[in-house]
Motif scaffolding. Structure first.
Motif, PDB file in Angstrom:
ATOM      1  N   VAL A 211       0.858  -1.190   0.000  1.00 53.06           N
ATOM      2  CA  VAL A 211       0.000   0.000   0.000  1.00 53.06           C
ATOM      3  C   VAL A 211       0.890   1.235   0.000  1.00 53.06           C
ATOM      4  O   VAL A 211       1.983   1.225   0.586  1.00 53.06           O
ATOM      5  CB  VAL A 211      -0.949   0.020   1.220  1.00 53.06           C
ATOM      6  CG1 VAL A 211      -1.844  -1.190   1.217  1.00 53.06           C
ATOM      7  CG2 VAL A 211      -0.184   0.116   2.523  1.00 53.06           C
ATOM      8  N   ALA A 293      -6.905  -0.922  -4.053  1.00 53.15           N
ATOM      9  CA  ALA A 293      -6.309  -2.078  -3.387  1.00 53.15           C
ATOM     10  C   ALA A 293      -5.342  -2.773  -4.338  1.00 53.15           C
ATOM     11  O   ALA A 293      -5.523  -2.736  -5.557  1.00 53.15           O
ATOM     12  CB  ALA A 293      -7.403  -3.053  -2.950  1.00 53.15           C
ATOM     13  N   LEU A 300      -9.251  -0.515  -0.318  1.00 56.32           N
ATOM     14  CA  LEU A 300      -8.431  -1.235   0.638  1.00 56.32           C
ATOM     15  C   LEU A 300      -9.275  -1.615   1.846  1.00 56.32           C
ATOM     16  O   LEU A 300     -10.184  -0.874   2.236  1.00 56.32           O
ATOM     17  CB  LEU A 300      -7.272  -0.357   1.112  1.00 56.32           C
ATOM     18  CG  LEU A 300      -6.053  -0.230   0.207  1.00 56.32           C
ATOM     19  CD1 LEU A 300      -5.197   0.943   0.660  1.00 56.32           C
ATOM     20  CD2 LEU A 300      -5.237  -1.516   0.254  1.00 56.32           C
ATOM     21  N   LEU A 305      -4.782  -2.004   5.861  1.00 57.01           N
ATOM     22  CA  LEU A 305      -4.213  -0.710   6.256  1.00 57.01           C
ATOM     23  C   LEU A 305      -3.617  -0.788   7.651  1.00 57.01           C
ATOM     24  O   LEU A 305      -2.515  -0.281   7.898  1.00 57.01           O
ATOM     25  CB  LEU A 305      -5.294   0.370   6.198  1.00 57.01           C
ATOM     26  CG  LEU A 305      -4.841   1.767   6.651  1.00 57.01           C
ATOM     27  CD1 LEU A 305      -3.709   2.286   5.770  1.00 57.01           C
ATOM     28  CD2 LEU A 305      -6.010   2.742   6.643  1.00 57.01           C
TER      29      LEU A 305
END
Length: 385
Positions: A211, A293, A300, A305
């Motif tokens: 991410v 994502a 996401l 996260l």
């Protein structure tokens, strides 16, 4: 009596009676104890007699049952009211636990205040905090309000309403000073980003690499957005020409309340970070989510996260960033004058200044007025890093 106990209540078929397993509260199996079976049968007859009396008095019987169909109907009602997707998901989780405790098929009108007390004790036994307990009770109370509207229980019947809600000891929420936020943002910048590192959806392994943690943390710190609001930002929600970020419902997610729709300044520091993220890539972004994502064009998940944030600091969560933005924003100037609390409250999506004054406003040890919200490392630290 041998084996499991059953009661024959078919004489009360007109109000829902049938041949039923005599299950103790919280159990999925009928009891094997004779005394307990007699007690449960007597309680069930008393309940059915009450339904008959109600029908004789009002001409109808409010004997809706707690089951998945009712919960699904209530959740659809909440979604129709525009409740945020995350809120609806939380309510689903709360009511699923309630369904497991009270058992599927139990009549709503049979739940008494003492039953709710037992439910609270069971939740406490699972280690739930007072604030978490309040969420579970609010969801159950909302279900009863909805059931009353559908005439599944008598008007005003709500055993949760009579309960004194658990209260948490109030303390100042955690937040970051500007220099602390700057160091955290720099730490996020130095983490590698490689979306291909995330191989399996639902796994937290390598989440911090998969991410864009630097861009995400910057957006949280420089907008004060809630988790779902930031994760669901569309590219169209960021206007580089007008230097604005629009927090509004889109195809990816709703908002918490009607007042949550708002506009936040696109501060220079965030503008520079997002310009590089959107345009200065091997394949510039054209449309869709601002932070898709790694497994596809969807939002996401919070767990992914959280897994990434844990690399920066174990237990780090996005609410800290919302508090940090508020503290920094309250120290800015608006046309040469201190920014108004009302302006800050609207940027957070609040309908009044009460939560700023009671919850989100923090006074740092280092206070200075600035034209913009930003988190910059001192020059000597920048050189050192």
């Amino acid at each position: 009596m041998r084996g499991r106990a059953y009661g024959d209540f078919r004489d009360y078929a007109d109000v829902g009676g049938s041949r039923e397993a005599l299950k103790p509260l919280g159990s999925s199996l009928a009891t094997t104890h004779p005394d307990e079976a007699l007690r449960l049968a007597a309680a069930r007859i008393e309940e059915l007699e009450r339904f008959r009396e109600q029908r004789a008095r009002t001409g109808r019987t409010a004997h809706g049952a707690l089951d998945h169909a009712l919960i699904d109907s209530y959740l659809a009602h909440l979604a129709g009211l525009g409740r945020a997707t995350r809120h609806v998901q939380n309510v689903r989780g709360h009511l699923t636990v309630a369904l497991e405790h009270f058992r599927p098929g139990r009549f709503l009108a049979s739940v008494r205040v003492t039953d709710v007390d037992t439910y609270i004790a069971a939740l406490r036994g699972r280690g739930f905090s007072p604030s978490t307990l309040r969420g579970y009770l609010s969801s159950l109370s909302g279900l009863y309000t909805y059931a009353a509207r559908r005439e599944l229980v008598d008007p005003g019947f709500n055993p949760v309403a009579a309960i004194e809600k658990p209260t948490a000891r109030r303390h100042e929420a955690r937040w970051l000073e500007v220099d602390q936020a700057a160091r955290l943002l720099e730490a996020a910048r130095r983490l590698p980003y490689d979306p291909s590192a995330y191989r399996a959806r639902g796994s937290h392994k390598n989440a911090h690499r998969a991410v864009p943690l630097h861009e995400l943390v910057a957006t949280f710190l420089l907008t004060g957005g809630r988790m779902g609001e930031v994760l669901g930002l569309d590219l169209e929600d960021v206007s580089f020409d007008r230097r604005l970020v629009f927090i509004r419902p889109n195809r990816w997610r709703g908002l918490k309340t009607a007042q949550s729709a708002r506009v936040v300044p696109l501060w220079p520091q965030l503008e520079a970070i997002l310009r590089a993220w959107v345009f200065e890539r091997d394949a510039p972004m054209g449309s869709g989510l601002l932070f898709p994502a790694p497994w596809g064009p969807t939002m996401l998940t919070d767990k992914v996260l959280w897994g990434a944030l844990d690399v920066l600091e174990p237990g780090l969560r996005t609410r800290i960033f919302r508090h940090t933005y508020t503290a920094a924003r309250l120290q800015t100037l608006d046309r040469g004058e201190p920014v108004s609390v009302w302006t800050v409250s609207r940027e957070l999506g609040h309908a009044s200044t009460e939560r700023i004054e009671r919850v989100y406003g923090h006074l740092g040890s280092v206070r200075h007025r600035a034209e913009v919200v930003e988190y910059r490392l001192p020059e000597k630290e920048t050189v050192a890093t």
